[in-house]
Write an enzyme that holds these catalytic residues in place. Structure first.
Site, PDB file in Angstrom:
ATOM      1  N   ASN A  56       0.857  -1.192   0.000  1.00  0.00           N
ATOM      2  CA  ASN A  56       0.000   0.000   0.000  1.00  0.00           C
ATOM      3  C   ASN A  56       0.891   1.239   0.000  1.00  0.00           C
ATOM      4  O   ASN A  56       1.447   1.603   1.032  1.00  0.00           O
ATOM      5  CB  ASN A  56      -0.903  -0.037   1.253  1.00  0.00           C
ATOM      6  CG  ASN A  56      -1.799   1.198   1.349  1.00  0.00           C
ATOM      7  OD1 ASN A  56      -1.913   1.975   0.402  1.00  0.00           O
ATOM      8  ND2 ASN A  56      -2.439   1.370   2.500  1.00  0.00           N
ATOM      9  N   TRP A  57       0.997   1.856  -1.169  1.00  0.00           N
ATOM     10  CA  TRP A  57       1.849   3.044  -1.286  1.00  0.00           C
ATOM     11  C   TRP A  57       1.216   4.289  -0.668  1.00  0.00           C
ATOM     12  O   TRP A  57       1.857   5.317  -0.556  1.00  0.00           O
ATOM     13  CB  TRP A  57       2.154   3.321  -2.757  1.00  0.00           C
ATOM     14  CG  TRP A  57       3.218   2.451  -3.354  1.00  0.00           C
ATOM     15  CD1 TRP A  57       3.952   1.487  -2.720  1.00  0.00           C
ATOM     16  CD2 TRP A  57       3.688   2.485  -4.711  1.00  0.00           C
ATOM     17  NE1 TRP A  57       4.843   0.928  -3.601  1.00  0.00           N
ATOM     18  CE2 TRP A  57       4.704   1.520  -4.823  1.00  0.00           C
ATOM     19  CE3 TRP A  57       3.344   3.247  -5.844  1.00  0.00           C
ATOM     20  CZ2 TRP A  57       5.384   1.290  -6.027  1.00  0.00           C
ATOM     21  CZ3 TRP A  57       4.008   3.014  -7.037  1.00  0.00           C
ATOM     22  CH2 TRP A  57       5.021   2.044  -7.128  1.00  0.00           C
ATOM     23  N   LYS A  58      -0.070   4.210  -0.365  1.00  0.00           N
ATOM     24  CA  LYS A  58      -0.808   5.384   0.156  1.00  0.00           C
ATOM     25  C   LYS A  58      -0.626   6.570  -0.809  1.00  0.00           C
ATOM     26  O   LYS A  58      -0.494   6.343  -2.008  1.00  0.00           O
ATOM     27  CB  LYS A  58      -0.348   5.699   1.579  1.00  0.00           C
ATOM     28  CG  LYS A  58      -0.369   4.448   2.467  1.00  0.00           C
ATOM     29  CD  LYS A  58      -0.225   4.731   3.916  1.00  0.00           C
ATOM     30  CE  LYS A  58      -0.276   3.406   4.675  1.00  0.00           C
ATOM     31  NZ  LYS A  58      -0.302   3.569   6.108  1.00  0.00           N
ATOM     32  N   HIS A 112      -9.820   1.350   4.485  1.00  0.00           N
ATOM     33  CA  HIS A 112      -8.571   1.550   5.234  1.00  0.00           C
ATOM     34  C   HIS A 112      -8.817   2.564   6.357  1.00  0.00           C
ATOM     35  O   HIS A 112      -9.595   3.510   6.193  1.00  0.00           O
ATOM     36  CB  HIS A 112      -7.475   2.062   4.282  1.00  0.00           C
ATOM     37  CG  HIS A 112      -6.120   2.022   4.900  1.00  0.00           C
ATOM     38  ND1 HIS A 112      -5.701   2.993   5.777  1.00  0.00           N
ATOM     39  CD2 HIS A 112      -5.108   1.133   4.807  1.00  0.00           C
ATOM     40  CE1 HIS A 112      -4.465   2.685   6.188  1.00  0.00           C
ATOM     41  NE2 HIS A 112      -4.085   1.567   5.613  1.00  0.00           N
ATOM     42  N   GLU A 130      -7.229   4.981   7.366  1.00  0.00           N
ATOM     43  CA  GLU A 130      -6.987   6.387   6.998  1.00  0.00           C
ATOM     44  C   GLU A 130      -8.163   6.962   6.221  1.00  0.00           C
ATOM     45  O   GLU A 130      -8.443   8.158   6.311  1.00  0.00           O
ATOM     46  CB  GLU A 130      -5.670   6.491   6.209  1.00  0.00           C
ATOM     47  CG  GLU A 130      -4.473   6.264   7.126  1.00  0.00           C
ATOM     48  CD  GLU A 130      -3.239   5.676   6.459  1.00  0.00           C
ATOM     49  OE1 GLU A 130      -3.171   5.657   5.212  1.00  0.00           O
ATOM     50  OE2 GLU A 130      -2.338   5.221   7.188  1.00  0.00           O
ATOM     51  N   GLU A 155      -6.041  -4.680  10.500  1.00  0.00           N
ATOM     52  CA  GLU A 155      -5.026  -3.656  10.693  1.00  0.00           C
ATOM     53  C   GLU A 155      -5.337  -2.833  11.942  1.00  0.00           C
ATOM     54  O   GLU A 155      -6.110  -1.868  11.877  1.00  0.00           O
ATOM     55  CB  GLU A 155      -4.996  -2.707   9.487  1.00  0.00           C
ATOM     56  CG  GLU A 155      -4.590  -3.345   8.189  1.00  0.00           C
ATOM     57  CD  GLU A 155      -3.931  -2.340   7.257  1.00  0.00           C
ATOM     58  OE1 GLU A 155      -2.782  -2.546   6.908  1.00  0.00           O
ATOM     59  OE2 GLU A 155      -4.574  -1.327   6.939  1.00  0.00           O
ATOM     60  N   GLY A 169       1.967   2.386  10.686  1.00  0.00           N
ATOM     61  CA  GLY A 169       2.995   3.419  10.547  1.00  0.00           C
ATOM     62  C   GLY A 169       3.714   3.777  11.832  1.00  0.00           C
ATOM     63  O   GLY A 169       4.406   4.792  11.894  1.00  0.00           O
ATOM     64  N   SER A 206       2.849  -2.067  10.389  1.00  0.00           N
ATOM     65  CA  SER A 206       4.287  -2.151  10.684  1.00  0.00           C
ATOM     66  C   SER A 206       4.887  -3.517  10.360  1.00  0.00           C
ATOM     67  O   SER A 206       5.693  -4.049  11.118  1.00  0.00           O
ATOM     68  CB  SER A 206       4.555  -1.754  12.145  1.00  0.00           C
ATOM     69  OG  SER A 206       4.187  -0.394  12.350  1.00  0.00           O
ATOM     70  N   GLY A 209       2.718  -1.157   4.340  1.00  0.00           N
ATOM     71  CA  GLY A 209       2.665   0.216   3.834  1.00  0.00           C
ATOM     72  C   GLY A 209       4.080   0.718   3.631  1.00  0.00           C
ATOM     73  O   GLY A 209       4.637   0.648   2.542  1.00  0.00           O
ATOM     74  N   GLY A 210       4.697   1.185   4.729  1.00  0.00           N
ATOM     75  CA  GLY A 210       6.055   1.737   4.664  1.00  0.00           C
ATOM     76  C   GLY A 210       7.040   0.802   3.981  1.00  0.00           C
ATOM     77  O   GLY A 210       7.880   1.245   3.179  1.00  0.00           O
TER      78      GLY A 210
HETATM   79  P1  PGA Z   1       2.464   0.342   7.614  1.00  0.00           P
HETATM   80  O1  PGA Z   1       1.055   0.608   6.911  1.00  0.00           O
HETATM   81  O2  PGA Z   1       2.995  -0.955   7.103  1.00  0.00           O
HETATM   82  O3  PGA Z   1       3.323   1.508   7.195  1.00  0.00           O
HETATM   83  O4  PGA Z   1       2.229   0.314   9.080  1.00  0.00           O
HETATM   84  C1  PGA Z   1       0.144  -0.426   6.730  1.00  0.00           C
HETATM   85  C2  PGA Z   1      -1.150   0.104   6.168  1.00  0.00           C
HETATM   86  O5  PGA Z   1      -1.580   1.186   6.553  1.00  0.00           O
HETATM   87  O6  PGA Z   1      -1.785  -0.530   5.323  1.00  0.00           O
END
Ligand code: PGA
Length: 224
Positions: free
Chosen positions: A9-11, A99, A101, A148, A154, A185, A206-207
């Site tokens: 997930n590049w966001k 998600h 966010e 999640e 993050g 994470s 994500g990251g």
């Molecule tokens: P993260 O993000 O791996 O940076 O914690 C995961 C996500 O939000 O899907």
């Protein structure tokens, strides 16, 4: 052996040239490496990146599917700014819905998310539906659920593999979801311990998906 599902997930990150560069570097890294299992890999990127990514993925012959990170709850029509499911399906195979966010920064509610799921389903998109815990309702028609926990996203503080396994077991029992993955994470250091759990079918980094090196390292960590 279970087929592992990995959705990067590049966001809201990357310009077109950065996205193309990512693919080229990833291609170089993976060309000399044989995985023992073949994970299903999906890359979820901003709408503006999907078409150039699609062209480059097919040019390079990389076994990666594309996903969007959001979909309009409405079909085609007078919904300024919205990208509808049929438009996404022209370019991508998957979409992330719900998600945390989106729930937090865009006020997406369970009702709205249900409409998004219906739109995505009728257009033939695969759905990765995110939930923060095992009490959140999962619409019946989603393909993959991603557990999640908000506090793990993050932050560098992942859930423990054992707890994630137990939450996912409950999600599978309550929702009848076939595949449930873990996100929050995920790193090259911890990814294998999540996948080793019997209930966990994959991960949503994500990251760790932002650089081709760390994303490749995740795949390598799964192959040992
Ligand atoms: P993260 O993000 O791996 O940076 O914690 C995961 C996500 O939000 O899907």
């Amino acid at each position: 052996m279970k087929q592992i599902f990995i959705a990067g997930n590049w966001k809201s990150n990357k310009t077109t040239s950065e996205a193309i560069e990512w693919l080229r570097e990833f291609k170089i890294k993976t060309s000399n490496f044989k995985l023992k299992t073949t994970p299903q890999v999906v890359l979820c990127a901003s709408f503006t990146l999907l078409y150039p990514l699609k062209k480059e993925i097919s040019r390079l012959g990389i076994p990666i599917k594309l996903g969007a990170q959001d979909v309009s709850p409405y079909g085609a029509g007078a919904y300024t700014g919205a990208v509808n499911a049929v438009q996404i399906k022209e370019i991508a195979d998957w979409v992330i819905i719900g998600h945390s966010e989106r729930r937090k920064f865009f006020s997406e509610t369970d009702e709205l998310l249900q409409q998004e799921v219906e739109q995505a389903k009728s257009a033939g998109l695969g759905i990765i539906y995110c939930v923060p815990d095992d009490t959140t309702i999962v619409p019946g028609t989603v393909d993959v659920v991603a557990y999640e926990p908000v506090w793990a996203i993050g932050t560098g503080k992942s859930d423990t593999p054992e707890n994630a396994n137990s939450v996912i077991q409950t999600i599978k029992t309550v929702s009848k979801a076939g595949r449930v993955i873990y996100g929050g994470s995920v790193t090259r250091e911890n990814v294998a311990s999540f996948i080793a759990q019997p209930m966990i079918d994959g991960v949503l980094p994500g990251g760790a998906s932002l650089s081709p090196e760390t994303f490749y390292d995740l795949l390598v960590a799964l192959a040992v």
